[in-house]
Design an enzyme around this catalytic site. Structure first.
Site, PDB file in Angstrom:
ATOM      1  N   LYS A 108     -30.407  54.665  62.217  1.00 46.13           N
ATOM      2  CA  LYS A 108     -31.131  53.550  62.482  1.00 46.13           C
ATOM      3  C   LYS A 108     -30.875  52.266  62.261  1.00 46.13           C
ATOM      4  O   LYS A 108     -31.214  51.176  62.912  1.00 46.13           O
ATOM      5  CB  LYS A 108     -32.652  53.876  62.290  1.00 46.13           C
ATOM      6  CG  LYS A 108     -33.045  54.000  60.803  1.00 46.13           C
ATOM      7  CD  LYS A 108     -33.084  55.345  60.337  1.00 46.13           C
ATOM      8  CE  LYS A 108     -33.152  55.482  58.671  1.00 46.13           C
ATOM      9  NZ  LYS A 108     -33.690  56.607  58.105  1.00 46.13           N
ATOM     10  N   GLU A 132     -31.387  60.004  69.553  1.00 48.52           N
ATOM     11  CA  GLU A 132     -32.466  60.649  69.432  1.00 48.52           C
ATOM     12  C   GLU A 132     -32.690  60.902  67.969  1.00 48.52           C
ATOM     13  O   GLU A 132     -34.255  60.586  67.654  1.00 48.52           O
ATOM     14  CB  GLU A 132     -32.721  62.035  70.136  1.00 48.52           C
ATOM     15  CG  GLU A 132     -33.966  62.834  69.969  1.00 48.52           C
ATOM     16  CD  GLU A 132     -35.144  62.161  70.798  1.00 48.52           C
ATOM     17  OE1 GLU A 132     -35.057  62.254  71.810  1.00 48.52           O
ATOM     18  OE2 GLU A 132     -35.863  61.432  69.889  1.00 48.52           O
ATOM     19  N   ILE A 139     -38.572  64.821  66.145  1.00 52.89           N
ATOM     20  CA  ILE A 139     -39.486  64.678  67.265  1.00 52.89           C
ATOM     21  C   ILE A 139     -38.900  64.170  68.563  1.00 52.89           C
ATOM     22  O   ILE A 139     -37.873  63.402  68.520  1.00 52.89           O
ATOM     23  CB  ILE A 139     -40.698  63.562  66.757  1.00 52.89           C
ATOM     24  CG1 ILE A 139     -41.225  63.889  65.538  1.00 52.89           C
ATOM     25  CG2 ILE A 139     -41.699  63.480  68.141  1.00 52.89           C
ATOM     26  CD1 ILE A 139     -42.144  62.750  65.127  1.00 52.89           C
ATOM     27  N   GLY A 190     -38.761  63.797  45.081  1.00 63.13           N
ATOM     28  CA  GLY A 190     -37.683  63.885  45.792  1.00 63.13           C
ATOM     29  C   GLY A 190     -37.996  63.256  47.511  1.00 63.13           C
ATOM     30  O   GLY A 190     -37.113  63.488  48.382  1.00 63.13           O
ATOM     31  N   ASP A 204     -37.219  49.961  57.292  1.00 62.90           N
ATOM     32  CA  ASP A 204     -36.898  51.195  58.133  1.00 62.90           C
ATOM     33  C   ASP A 204     -37.671  51.400  59.191  1.00 62.90           C
ATOM     34  O   ASP A 204     -37.309  51.695  60.278  1.00 62.90           O
ATOM     35  CB  ASP A 204     -36.906  52.336  56.987  1.00 62.90           C
ATOM     36  CG  ASP A 204     -36.479  53.816  57.814  1.00 62.90           C
ATOM     37  OD1 ASP A 204     -35.437  53.825  57.933  1.00 62.90           O
ATOM     38  OD2 ASP A 204     -37.677  54.357  58.057  1.00 62.90           O
ATOM     39  N   LYS A 208     -36.682  51.299  63.491  1.00 57.62           N
ATOM     40  CA  LYS A 208     -37.087  52.120  64.247  1.00 57.62           C
ATOM     41  C   LYS A 208     -37.715  51.542  65.387  1.00 57.62           C
ATOM     42  O   LYS A 208     -37.551  51.857  66.465  1.00 57.62           O
ATOM     43  CB  LYS A 208     -37.837  53.344  63.674  1.00 57.62           C
ATOM     44  CG  LYS A 208     -37.079  54.180  62.714  1.00 57.62           C
ATOM     45  CD  LYS A 208     -37.731  54.951  61.978  1.00 57.62           C
ATOM     46  CE  LYS A 208     -36.703  55.743  60.930  1.00 57.62           C
ATOM     47  NZ  LYS A 208     -37.235  56.384  59.743  1.00 57.62           N
ATOM     48  N   GLY A 305     -35.257  64.789  56.968  1.00 63.45           N
ATOM     49  CA  GLY A 305     -34.986  65.927  56.402  1.00 63.45           C
ATOM     50  C   GLY A 305     -33.744  66.743  57.388  1.00 63.45           C
ATOM     51  O   GLY A 305     -33.603  66.375  58.586  1.00 63.45           O
TER      52      GLY A 305
HETATM   53  N1  HSE Z   1     -36.234  56.995  54.863  1.00 62.93           N
HETATM   54  C1  HSE Z   1     -36.717  57.669  56.018  1.00 62.93           C
HETATM   55  C2  HSE Z   1     -38.206  58.016  55.952  1.00 62.93           C
HETATM   56  C3  HSE Z   1     -35.977  58.739  56.476  1.00 62.93           C
HETATM   57  O1  HSE Z   1     -38.808  57.972  54.588  1.00 62.93           O
HETATM   58  O2  HSE Z   1     -38.707  58.153  57.007  1.00 62.93           O
HETATM   59  C4  HSE Z   1     -36.125  58.923  57.850  1.00 62.93           C
HETATM   60  O3  HSE Z   1     -35.555  58.100  58.724  1.00 62.93           O
END
Ligand code: HSE
Length: 441
Positions: A108, A132, A139, A190, A204, A208, A305
């Site tokens: 991304k 995707e 999703i 984690g 992030d 997106k 994941g």
């Molecule tokens: N760092 C991102 C999150 C990973 O926490 O959603 C998935 O793009």
């Protein structure tokens, strides 16, 4: 088997997602052939270090340290870029496209920065670039936009697309933790990176949003064209008080059509506890999309994941091999390189309701002064909340005001004046309240 289509695949990068995708492809050939009539064969797993690949039990015959070997192999049809980051990943994708390999990526950050030129490069080489897995993990969200929703003019999109932030906010909301406590817990489990800056700053989510809004509104939304704020400054007091007022806080990617313009932003916002997005807890993602014909639709699932992301990557591979992706890639005018630049509305034009927490002296006339300023800006007060406090002359006491729908620029002007009042003791807090988007608006 008559009509069977074969494809051989090279995966570049064997970390969490690359490893899960390689393992999926290596173990699902028969199931995929039965379901799709396609033969998908993993031919190369390219990396410098195969510790994870060995741990997953992948066949060592797949291991290759030389990207050039896979790109020079005429049998390879698809390169899956899963190295992450920007510079090297960009080189990988560019070389693969120039070698006339279709490319599937989950990257991304790279797409937010360079999608337009990479799409154009794919087209120039007669191949496809599919992504995707870049938004919302497993999703099937991007295909909903380019396929199932194509009949619609998209009017709005609201997304919880960062699992780390949603996990932290869920902990703050449900357990009353501070931001720092919730982040530390997420890191121990984690669920947050050791360096979570890109997640908690909203970066992030903004990557997106750039990708999703470009496709949904069929306009080129350049990176860094809209305001972004994260969750790092959220105070547990406001999360709890918003809860008392019937709201849950979520970090939202927000995109609305406003006439010919788009209003885009990333910010923490209060939504009603009754809105379906409010029920999205922990590391899950969800996106609400409002179409002019379909009304409100919502897409929910695991946003990160190995296995969920592998599911999205495999879906892209199938669509490339069966030819359906080339149809939309070549014919739908929704891609950054085939659409006009978006005209963006300014943040000050944004309309919403607002939660204002003022830190003021507890003395006669304070509320009168504050309400006079709000009134001058044409801002209606929807509720006022002040708990009884022991007097703290240093920081002031919190007075929470929620407003009726107004224009953000007016709220900023009002807050600038409120800050200057002698009774104002510290920086006011302002959090957007989003009522549910009206369908067919
Ligand atoms: N760092 C991102 C999150 C990973 O926490 O959603 C998935 O793009």
């Amino acid at each position: 088997m008559p009509g069977i289509k074969k494809a051989r695949i090279a995966i570049v990068g064997c970390g969490v997602v690359g490893g899960a995708t390689a393992q999926y492809l290596a173990t699902s050939e028969d199931i995929l052939t039965t379901k799709t009539g396609l033969q998908l064969q993993l031919k190369y797993v390219i990396d410098k270090d195969f510790t994870n690949a060995k741990r997953l039990g992948l066949d060592e015959k797949l291991f290759c340290t030389d990207l050039g070997k896979a790109l020079g192999d005429p049998e390879v049809d698809i390169v899956v870029e899963l190295v992450g980051g920007i510079n090297f990943a960009k080189q990988v994708i560019e070389s693969a496209l120039k070698a006339k390999k279709h490319v599937v990526t989950a990257n991304k950050a790279l797409l937010a920065h360079h999608q337009k030129e990479l799409l154009a490069l794919a087209r120039a080489n007669g191949v496809c670039l599919a992504f995707e897995a870049s938004c919302g993990g497993g999703i099937p969200l991007i295909r909903a936009i380019y396929d199932g929703l194509m009949a619609n003019r998209i009017d709005a999109l609201y997304g919880i697309v960062n699992g780390t932030c949603n996990y932290i906010l869920t902990s703050m909301t449900q357990k009353g933790l501070s931001f720092e406590e919730a982040l530390s817990q997420a890191q121990k489990l984690g669920l947050a990176e050791a360096d979570p800056t890109l997640d908690i700053s909203g970066g992030d989510t903004a990557h997106k949003l750039t990708i999703l809004a470009s496709l949904a509104f069929a306009r080129f939304v350049p990176w860094e064209a809209f305001p972004v704020s994260g969750i790092q400054n959220l105070d547990a007091y406001d999360v709890t008080t918003g809860g008392e007022l019937g709201y849950t806080v979520k970090l939202l990617a927000i995109a609305r059509r406003v006439g010919e313009k788009l209003s885009l932003m990333v910010r923490p916002a209060f939504i009603s506890k009754t809105h379906p997005l409010a029920w999205v807890s922990g590391p899950f993602n969800a996106v609400s999309i409002y179409g002019d014909t379909v009304g409100h639709t919502m897409y929910y699932g695991r946003g990160a994941g190995g296995k969920p992301t592998a599911s999205a990557i495999a879906g892209d591979i199938i669509s490339i091999v069966n030819g359906s992706y080339a149809e939309v890639f070549n014919n739908n005018s929704i891609w950054q390189d085939t659409t006009a630049p978006a005209s963006l509305a300014s943040e000050d034009e944004f309309t919403a309701r607002y939660y204002l927490r003022l830190m003021v002296e507890d003395k006669p006339g304070v509320l009168a002064n504050v309400s006079a300023i709000l009134s001058e800006q044409g801002i209606g007060i929807s509720s006022v909340l002040q708990h009884e406090h022991s007097l703290d002359t240093e920081k002031g006491i919190p007075v929470v005001i929620t407003t009726y729908k107004t224009v953000e620029g007016h709220v900023k002007e009002a807050l600038a004046k409120i800050r200057k009042l002698p009774c104002s003791k510290s920086e006011p807090v302002c959090i957007t309240i989003l009522d549910e988007h009206a369908e067919y608006s």
